[in-house]
Design an enzyme around this catalytic site. Sequence first.
Site, short mmCIF file in Angstrom:
data_model
loop_
_atom_site.label_atom_id
_atom_site.label_comp_id
_atom_site.label_asym_id
_atom_site.label_seq_id
_atom_site.Cartn_x
_atom_site.Cartn_y
_atom_site.Cartn_z
N ASP A 1 0.83 -1.20 0.00
CA ASP A 1 0.00 0.00 0.00
C ASP A 1 0.87 1.25 0.00
O ASP A 1 0.36 2.35 -0.21
CB ASP A 1 -0.92 -0.01 1.23
CG ASP A 1 -1.91 1.15 1.22
OD1 ASP A 1 -2.61 1.31 0.20
OD2 ASP A 1 -1.99 1.89 2.22
N GLU B 1 6.86 7.32 -3.48
CA GLU B 1 5.44 7.51 -3.84
C GLU B 1 5.05 8.99 -3.88
O GLU B 1 4.04 9.35 -4.49
CB GLU B 1 4.54 6.79 -2.85
CG GLU B 1 4.55 7.40 -1.45
CD GLU B 1 3.70 6.61 -0.46
OE1 GLU B 1 2.85 7.23 0.19
OE2 GLU B 1 3.91 5.39 -0.32
N HIS C 1 -1.53 4.05 -0.99
CA HIS C 1 -1.49 4.55 0.39
C HIS C 1 -2.90 4.88 0.87
O HIS C 1 -3.19 5.98 1.34
CB HIS C 1 -0.60 5.79 0.47
CG HIS C 1 -0.06 6.03 1.86
ND1 HIS C 1 1.15 6.65 2.08
CD2 HIS C 1 -0.57 5.76 3.09
CE1 HIS C 1 1.37 6.76 3.38
NE2 HIS C 1 0.33 6.22 4.01
#
Length: 337
Positions: free
Chosen positions: A270, A275, A307
């Site tokens: 996740d 990111e 996320h």
Amino acid sequence: MTFSSTSSVPPPSPLLPATRITVYGCGRDEAALFRRTAPRFGVEATLTEAAVSEENSEMAAGNQCISIDHKTPVTPATLRALHRAGVTYISTRSIGYNHIDVTYAAGVGISVENVTYSPAGVADYTLMLMLMAVRNAKSTVRRAELHDYRLNEIRGKELRDLTVGVIGTGRIGAAVVDRLRGFGSRVLAYGKRPTIAADYVSLDELLRSSDIVSLHVPLAPDTHHLLDQSRIRRMKRGAFVINTGRGPLIDTEALVPALESGRLSGAALDVIEGEEGIFYADCRNRTIESTWLPRLQKMPNVLISPHTAYYTDHALRDTVENSIINCLNFGSRKQHG
């Protein structure tokens, strides 16, 4: 400095002026909650979708407290600008606070606290990722979408037959352990301080013995690349890794070849390194500036989500309310300290 959130606060005195808070990085869903919640606590909230920055620090002028999101790093220049604007307290609407240098903030006179929210959402999501990983869900669904309904030659596994290693047994890790008991899994735990009734073992033993390794520790200098090349090599052959914590807990450069070679059976992530600027953005018509993300997404045994494990109705309510409470409690401590 403490990094905690409280769940109650005395009601504001009608003789005191309303507390004013500037809320940065405020999405539409959060904005609706702030508008509904802030008046209950006698708070006036100035809301902006823009992440806090040096350029917009003046929006906080006159407000000692601000609330920020976790999606954008807070630079030293921004902290200095906030200090000049009169800010002395930052409540980050996240459990992690690796996006802000709290030591530097303290050096310019700004206290930082995180918030707590229901751990159930992340724990539920973690179990979902485990189940999807061991049942080859990505490959199965993709084949079905192409009208290939044959059974995959790789059979799934049942959690009750697997040993799951949980690294980090804070509120979220503990909730994951609790859920795993319902599936009948053997659970191993690793943490600096045992906090729950669990079979605690050394990190090496956990890696050697676990069919699934799930990460639930905060990101700090001593946990950066917690799963590095050396530790990934020590993991049980054919194991799965689950990460709903922070991307840099795993050395992605070491993870990718372990997945491609079959040394590890799969991963469900996740969060990933790098990111920032990708997750939470619409990247459909732009090049992804990442070495590893496109490579990971092409693998049939790797699940990626942006996320989002924390993102539930309940957790969002907790986050907004506790960020307001943090600011009020800080103001109370300043008044009575």
